[in-house]
Design an enzyme around this catalytic site. Structure first.
Site, short mmCIF file in Angstrom:
data_model
loop_
_atom_site.label_atom_id
_atom_site.label_comp_id
_atom_site.label_asym_id
_atom_site.label_seq_id
_atom_site.Cartn_x
_atom_site.Cartn_y
_atom_site.Cartn_z
N ASN A 1 -0.34 3.43 1.58
CA ASN A 1 -0.59 2.85 2.90
C ASN A 1 -1.83 3.42 3.58
O ASN A 1 -1.94 3.40 4.79
CB ASN A 1 0.66 2.95 3.78
CG ASN A 1 1.15 4.38 3.95
OD1 ASN A 1 0.52 5.31 3.44
ND2 ASN A 1 2.24 4.57 4.66
N LYS B 1 -5.88 8.63 3.03
CA LYS B 1 -5.14 9.08 1.85
C LYS B 1 -5.92 8.75 0.57
O LYS B 1 -6.91 8.00 0.61
CB LYS B 1 -3.76 8.40 1.84
CG LYS B 1 -2.83 8.92 2.95
CD LYS B 1 -1.47 8.20 2.91
CE LYS B 1 -0.49 8.78 3.91
NZ LYS B 1 0.77 7.99 3.96
N GLU C 1 0.14 19.61 13.23
CA GLU C 1 -0.67 19.17 12.09
C GLU C 1 -2.15 19.51 12.26
O GLU C 1 -2.81 19.90 11.30
CB GLU C 1 -0.48 17.66 11.87
CG GLU C 1 0.91 17.33 11.37
CD GLU C 1 1.14 15.83 11.14
OE1 GLU C 1 2.21 15.48 10.63
OE2 GLU C 1 0.25 15.01 11.48
N TYR D 1 4.24 17.65 4.79
CA TYR D 1 5.38 16.73 4.84
C TYR D 1 6.70 17.49 4.89
O TYR D 1 7.69 17.04 4.28
CB TYR D 1 5.34 15.78 3.64
CG TYR D 1 4.37 14.61 3.79
CD1 TYR D 1 4.41 13.77 4.91
CD2 TYR D 1 3.43 14.33 2.80
CE1 TYR D 1 3.52 12.70 5.05
CE2 TYR D 1 2.54 13.25 2.93
CZ TYR D 1 2.60 12.45 4.05
OH TYR D 1 1.74 11.38 4.19
N HIS E 1 -2.72 8.45 7.05
CA HIS E 1 -1.66 9.17 7.78
C HIS E 1 -2.12 9.39 9.20
O HIS E 1 -3.30 9.66 9.42
CB HIS E 1 -1.39 10.54 7.14
CG HIS E 1 -0.65 11.49 8.03
ND1 HIS E 1 0.72 11.47 8.16
CD2 HIS E 1 -1.09 12.44 8.90
CE1 HIS E 1 1.08 12.38 9.04
NE2 HIS E 1 0.00 12.98 9.52
P1 ATP Z 1 2.42 9.01 7.75
O1 ATP Z 1 3.27 10.20 8.15
O2 ATP Z 1 1.91 9.10 6.33
O3 ATP Z 1 1.38 8.65 8.76
P2 ATP Z 1 4.43 7.33 8.78
O4 ATP Z 1 4.49 8.34 9.90
O5 ATP Z 1 4.14 5.91 9.15
O6 ATP Z 1 3.35 7.74 7.72
P3 ATP Z 1 6.70 8.63 7.63
O7 ATP Z 1 8.07 8.22 7.96
O8 ATP Z 1 6.16 9.90 8.26
O9 ATP Z 1 5.74 7.40 7.93
O10 ATP Z 1 6.58 8.75 6.05
C1 ATP Z 1 5.51 9.44 5.44
C2 ATP Z 1 5.04 8.67 4.23
O11 ATP Z 1 6.09 8.62 3.28
C3 ATP Z 1 4.70 7.21 4.53
O12 ATP Z 1 3.36 7.05 4.95
C4 ATP Z 1 4.95 6.55 3.20
O13 ATP Z 1 3.82 6.75 2.34
C5 ATP Z 1 6.13 7.35 2.65
N1 ATP Z 1 7.44 6.74 2.95
C6 ATP Z 1 8.07 6.75 4.15
N2 ATP Z 1 9.24 6.13 4.08
C7 ATP Z 1 9.37 5.72 2.80
C8 ATP Z 1 10.37 5.03 2.09
N3 ATP Z 1 11.50 4.62 2.68
N4 ATP Z 1 10.15 4.76 0.78
C9 ATP Z 1 9.02 5.19 0.18
N5 ATP Z 1 8.02 5.87 0.79
C10 ATP Z 1 8.20 6.12 2.08
MG MG Z 2 4.74 10.40 9.62
#
Ligand code: ATP
Ligand code: MG
Length: 159
Positions: free
Chosen positions: A123, A10, A137, A50, A126
């Site tokens: 974080n 990211k 994806e 997303y 992804h």
């Molecule tokens: P990614 O899809 O980015 O790999 P992930 O699968 O671990 O991450 P997801 O639940 O898909 O998590 O959420 C996508 C992204 O949205 C997260 O990486 C984070 O940056 C953000 N995110 C998720 N949950 C929250 C939340 N509760 N508050 C703020 N940001 C969030």
């Molecule tokens: Mg995710």
């Protein structure tokens, strides 16, 4: 089963100079990079990537984050690659991510703290969450001719 999965370094990972460190963790585990490119995501593409999160309260901050600079997109191949890559990446919230994972080694922000600052939790990375998400994806990010088939020199030993 041999699978392909999507990984993004990211914008925070790119700007912190962690592209090489992050890629090397997948390479050292014996996973194969079969596609790679740097991409500036725009709001329309963010909504496609997303799509599962567009209606959620954190989406606005997430879009601001993912469009804030270029990302490095990779298609990564290996045995049960979706699960293996997620383990290397660690859980969503850096504060909770186990030490030894990418998120647990290079960040520590909590979702609550990021929220209170009006930001998405930065974080670093992804990774596709499951097999269906991975297939969808990889095809969203890579055309067929951007995906390559080759043999790693050490494939006989780690696969
Ligand atoms: P990614 O899809 O980015 O790999 P992930 O699968 O671990 O991450 P997801 O639940 O898909 O998590 O959420 C996508 C992204 O949205 C997260 O990486 C984070 O940056 C953000 N995110 C998720 N949950 C929250 C939340 N509760 N508050 C703020 N940001 C969030
Ligand atoms: Mg995710």
């Amino acid at each position: 089963m041999i699978q392909q999965t999507l990984v993004l370094v990211k914008p925070d990972g790119v700007k912190r100079g962690l592209i090489g460190e992050i890629i090397s963790r997948f390479e050292k585990r014996g996973l194969k990079i079969v596609g790679i490119k740097m991409v500036q995501v725009d709001p329309d593409f963010s909504k496609k990537h997303y799509s599962a999160h567009v209606a959620k309260s954190f989406y606005k901050n997430l879009e601001k984050f993912i469009t804030s600079g270029p990302v490095v997109a990779m298609a990564i191949e290996g045995i049960d690659a979706v699960e293996v890559v997620r383990k290397i990446v660690g859980s969503t919230e850096p504060k909770s991510a186990p030490v030894g994972t990418i998120r647990g080694d290079f960040a520590h922000v909590s979702l609550n703290y990021a929220d209170s600052k009006g930001k998405s939790a930065e974080n670093l990375i992804h990774a596709s969450g499951n097999k269906e998400e991975a297939e969808q994806e990889v095809s969203l990010w890579f055309s067929i001719d951007e995906l390559h088939s080759y043999k790693l020199s050490y494939e006989d030993h780690v696969m």
